[in-house]
Design a protein around this motif. Structure first.
Motif, PDB file in Angstrom:
ATOM      1  N   THR A  92       0.850  -1.209   0.000  1.00  0.00           N
ATOM      2  CA  THR A  92       0.000   0.000   0.000  1.00  0.00           C
ATOM      3  C   THR A  92       0.878   1.248   0.000  1.00  0.00           C
ATOM      4  O   THR A  92       0.639   2.208  -0.743  1.00  0.00           O
ATOM      5  N   ASP A  93       1.918   1.209   0.825  1.00  0.00           N
ATOM      6  CA  ASP A  93       2.798   2.382   0.917  1.00  0.00           C
ATOM      7  C   ASP A  93       3.603   2.567  -0.375  1.00  0.00           C
ATOM      8  O   ASP A  93       3.764   3.691  -0.860  1.00  0.00           O
ATOM      9  N   ARG A  96       1.345   3.953  -2.980  1.00  0.00           N
ATOM     10  CA  ARG A  96       1.087   5.369  -2.658  1.00  0.00           C
ATOM     11  C   ARG A  96       2.236   6.244  -3.174  1.00  0.00           C
ATOM     12  O   ARG A  96       2.013   7.277  -3.806  1.00  0.00           O
ATOM     13  N   ARG A  97       3.474   5.810  -2.959  1.00  0.00           N
ATOM     14  CA  ARG A  97       4.629   6.581  -3.443  1.00  0.00           C
ATOM     15  C   ARG A  97       4.643   6.627  -4.967  1.00  0.00           C
ATOM     16  O   ARG A  97       4.986   7.646  -5.565  1.00  0.00           O
ATOM     17  N   ILE A  99       2.085   6.408  -6.989  1.00  0.00           N
ATOM     18  CA  ILE A  99       1.014   7.305  -7.467  1.00  0.00           C
ATOM     19  C   ILE A  99       1.502   8.761  -7.388  1.00  0.00           C
ATOM     20  O   ILE A  99       1.308   9.555  -8.325  1.00  0.00           O
ATOM     21  N   TYR A 124      -4.496  -3.111  -4.877  1.00  0.00           N
ATOM     22  CA  TYR A 124      -3.550  -2.055  -5.288  1.00  0.00           C
ATOM     23  C   TYR A 124      -3.987  -1.459  -6.633  1.00  0.00           C
ATOM     24  O   TYR A 124      -3.771  -0.278  -6.880  1.00  0.00           O
ATOM     25  N   GLN A 127      -6.496   0.958  -5.538  1.00  0.00           N
ATOM     26  CA  GLN A 127      -5.829   2.125  -4.934  1.00  0.00           C
ATOM     27  C   GLN A 127      -5.363   3.085  -6.031  1.00  0.00           C
ATOM     28  O   GLN A 127      -5.586   4.303  -5.944  1.00  0.00           O
ATOM     29  N   ALA A 131      -7.076   6.816  -7.598  1.00  0.00           N
ATOM     30  CA  ALA A 131      -6.277   8.040  -7.724  1.00  0.00           C
ATOM     31  C   ALA A 131      -6.143   8.459  -9.194  1.00  0.00           C
ATOM     32  O   ALA A 131      -5.302   9.293  -9.530  1.00  0.00           O
TER      33      ALA A 131
END
Ligand code: NAD
Length: 357
Positions: A92-93, A96-97, A99, A124, A127, A131
């Motif tokens: 997830t992290d 996130r980076r 994206i 993912y 996720q 975005a």
């Protein structure tokens, strides 16, 4: 079969993840991931994974609250080594980076190495799609005995190596293909074993390479193999997932010495759709393709034409309405795993009755 509200399974998962040592943010990510997988209909990657995670913790093969190493961070390239960190929070992290980088410069190529089991890859994809990004991932599974037989192999040589592509829509992914490259995911053989039902035709071979339907030997004695899907073509994709996640992204490969863990590595691309054109116009073109496919006459033996991601959306709607079924073997295994880290049945029952989030 008993059914549970998502909030109840969230509370049970959160309790166990916390007791396993995860801090609040990580425990919340894991619990949310597991319940979303159950809602999507993928019980193979839902709360039924908890006993495996507790076993990994006991064996020192899963590290709560891990700080990943950023191995390379330059331009569009991001390489992260998760060092057996809890897969759902590591991935997830990392996504996130990726994206954030895609939003800056249009796209990011993410190599995530050696996370403990990251779960359902579609999470993912969702996720990234939420975005506004297109997501594609080639993923491998390593550090345990091989379980998947590529085309023409009479014995296993790979993991179930999932592949995923998600295309953003107005509300989450418009299309999302998220699949093991074996004809069924390994967890589905476990679910079939726990329910005492056969696996589908063409998904399993025994130790002589002969097709079978009974998952008992595969689950209990680690014999035989799952077959890659779609003859030489699915097999080719399985091999590519392996190579992309390992030789290219740098993760641990099948065939290397194993410690009995579950390690996922992935090579993923994240593309900011808005940098390619007007998202609304792109959504409309995706919609037109979907409608064109749907406009076909339905083939004999089928009720309707579905597109990738639709079965999961429908399952989510149904399970939000009717609850999530959990078979008794799976529930018993979760309680036994919880007991091994000091959580008694009464604590589990209490968590399952709570509706807090
Ligand atoms: P599946 O066979 O149920 O579905 C695969 C894909 O086909 C999905 O995108 C689904 O929307 C689509 N689909 C299903 N039925 C359809 C139909 N009738 N018409 C059109 N499209 C249809 O999934 P699977 O291969 O069993 O994988 C299950 C989960 O396991 C996935 O979420 C995957 O990410 C996960 N997985 C994880 C790992 C890991 O190591 N982390 C390994 C393997 C699989």
């Amino acid at each position: 079969m008993p059914t549970f509200k998502p909030q109840s399974l969230y509370a049970v998962s959160h309790l166990i993840a916390t007791r396993m040592g995860s801090a609040e943010t990580e425990a919340a990510i894991v619990a949310d991931h597991l319940v979303r997988a159950n809602l999507a209909g993928h019980d193979s990657h839902g709360i039924g994974m908890i006993p495996a995670y507790v076993r990994l913790l006991h064996d020192g093969l899963l590290v709560p609250n891990q700080t990943p190493d950023v191995v390379l961070d330059t331009g569009a390239l991001l390489v992260i080594d998760a060092k057996r960190g809890v897969g759902q929070s590591m991935a997830t992290d990392a996504v996130r980076r990726a994206i954030a980088r895609a939003r800056q410069i249009g796209a990011c190529v993410l190599a995530l190495r050696n996370a403990s089991h990251v779960g359902r890859i579609g999470t993912y994809g969702e996720q990234a799609a939420n975005a506004g990004c297109v997501f594609t991932a080639f993923v491998n599974v390593a550090d345990h005995h091989d379980i998947a037989a590529p085309f023409a192999c009479a014995e296993p040589r790979l993991g179930t190596n999932p592949f995923c592509t998600a295309i953003p829509g107005e509300d989450g992914p418009s299309i999302m293909l998220d699949m093991a490259t074996t004809s069924i995911a390994a967890g589905k053989a476990r679910v079939a074993f726990n329910k005492g039902v056969p696996v589908p035709e063409g998904s399993l071979i025994d130790s002589s390479g002969e097709p079978i339907n009974d998952p008992t030997g595969f689950i209990r004695d680690h014999t035989g193999a799952l077959l890659t899907f779609g003859r030489h073509k699915g097999s080719g994709l399985a091999v590519l997932c392996e190579v992309m996640a390992t030789a290219v992204a740098g993760g641990q490969a099948a065939g290397q010495p194993t410690r009995g863990g579950i390690l996922n590595s992935m090579l993923a691309t994240v593309i900011d759709l808005s940098k390619l054109g007007d998202p609304a116009a792109i959504h409309a073109r995706v919609g037109a393709t979907k409608e064109h496919v749907r406009s076909s006459r339905v083939a004999p033996g089928f009720d309707e034409v579905l597109l990738p991601g639709e079965p999961e959306r429908r399952s989510r709607e149904a399970r939000l309405r009717d609850g999530i079924p959990v078979d008794e073997t799976t529930w018993r295994d979760i309680c036994a795993a919880a007991a091994s880290i000091g959580i008694n049945d009464a604590d589990i029952e209490q968590a399952a009755r709570s509706n807090e989030r």
